[in-house]
Design an enzyme around this catalytic site. Structure first.
Site, short mmCIF file in Angstrom:
data_model
loop_
_atom_site.label_atom_id
_atom_site.label_comp_id
_atom_site.label_asym_id
_atom_site.label_seq_id
_atom_site.Cartn_x
_atom_site.Cartn_y
_atom_site.Cartn_z
N MET A 182 33.32 42.30 49.90
CA MET A 182 33.49 42.99 51.19
C MET A 182 32.46 42.46 52.18
SD MET A 182 34.91 46.76 50.50
CE MET A 182 33.38 47.59 50.13
N GLN A 185 34.02 50.31 38.21
CA GLN A 185 35.00 49.42 38.86
C GLN A 185 35.38 48.27 37.93
OE1 GLN A 185 34.71 47.95 43.08
NE2 GLN A 185 33.91 46.11 42.17
N GLY A 220 30.68 42.11 39.43
CA GLY A 220 29.32 42.44 39.00
C GLY A 220 29.28 43.70 38.13
N HIS A 276 26.04 38.76 45.22
CA HIS A 276 27.33 38.06 45.40
C HIS A 276 27.18 36.58 45.03
CE1 HIS A 276 27.83 41.29 48.59
NE2 HIS A 276 28.90 41.47 47.83
O1 PAF Z 1 32.96 45.38 44.73
C1 PAF Z 1 33.42 45.19 45.87
O2 PAF Z 1 32.80 44.59 46.74
C2 PAF Z 1 34.81 45.74 46.22
O3 PAF Z 1 35.03 46.95 45.60
C3 PAF Z 1 35.93 44.75 45.92
C4 PAF Z 1 36.04 44.44 44.43
C5 PAF Z 1 35.70 43.45 46.69
C6 PAF Z 1 37.28 45.33 46.37
O4 PAF Z 1 37.29 45.61 47.74
#
Ligand code: PAF
Length: 251
Positions: A28, A151, A145, A35
């Site tokens: 995002m 998630q 991550g 990242h």
């Molecule tokens: O972890 C994130 O940054 C978000 O949840 C993702 C996986 C890009 C989905 O929008």
């Protein structure tokens, strides 16, 4: 590095891509070393690395949180170019949700617990956008991550449930020198909150029980959403002012 704002242009480029394996890092934006560790994992393993930058409105249960989410596409593109990424996708909401969110992915159990219990609809939004992005990019490997542990588990389970031909690669949490897990939200902490935030990770690691961890975090000044032990992990979410932090440690 190729930059795609149009999904139609991306589809044409993707159809002509012969090289493999293709690695994908969905983000995002507001990119930080966390990242970059995902990007580096892909660069090391894949022939082509693709990154998406899309602030997904459907995973925010709170409009103010969505509006305050840091965004700087120009800086993100510069960082990705320097890293050696082959292509960046910068789609807008109208293209990703051309159906107006009539279709979505919903998980009925684990997504309702932990963060899901405090953020209704959050994981439906995450799973839906991840499925859309995976279908667009069709990567061999997709990188996520461990900081967002719930998630990661849900994406892993979704890919398996829908027989999606992609390998989900889990990457270790990257931390600041004082232990705070790197997150785009950290930049919203003021200096007093930032100093306090280091106690989050330290408390999760040093407490013997979830009760002790919750109490210590509350005493330190955090507002605790939850601390739970699941299998060999302790997962937690806290608030400092308007900023929500999540983390997890092995126990
Ligand atoms: O972890 C994130 O940054 C978000 O949840 C993702 C996986 C890009 C989905 O929008």
């Amino acid at each position: 590095m190729k930059i795609f704002k149009s999904i139609d242009d991306w589809k044409i480029y993707r159809a002509g891509l012969q090289e493999s394996p293709l690695g994908f890092v969905p983000t995002m934006g507001a990119l930080h070393p966390g990242h970059l560790s995902l990007v580096e994992a892909s660069l090391a393993r894949d022939v082509v690395t693709v990154v998406s930058v899309f602030i997904n409105p459907k995973q925010f249960d709170d409009k103010a949180d969505f509006e305050a989410y840091p965004a700087d596409d120009g800086k993100d593109v510069e960082i990705l170019e320097k890293a050696g990424v082959a292509a960046v996708l910068l789609p807008d909401t109208a293209q990703i949700y051309a159906d107006d969110y009539r279709f979505k992915v919903s998980e009925a159990e684990f997504s309702r617990r932990l963060c899901g219990a405090h953020r209704p609809g959050h994981f439906d939004g995450v799973l839906t956008v991840v499925m859309r992005l995976l279908n667009l990019v069709r990567p061999d490997n997709a990188y996520f991550g461990e900081k967002d542990y719930q998630q990661l588990q849900l994406i892993h389970d979704m890919v398996s449930a829908f027989f999606m031909p992609v390998n989900i690669v889990a990457c270790k949490t990257v931390r600041e020198a004082d232990g705070l897990a790197m997150s785009s939200r950290n930049q919203r902490l003021n200096s007093r909150q930032r100093a306090l935030a280091a106690g989050f990770y330290a408390t999760l690691k040093s407490s013997r029980t979830v009760t002790e961890a919750s109490q210590t975090l509350a005493d330190l000044g955090f507002s605790v959403d939850y601390v739970e032990d699941i299998a060999n992990r302790r997962l937690a979410a806290v608030q400092l002012g308007n900023t929500r932090l999540i983390d997890n440690v092995e126990i």
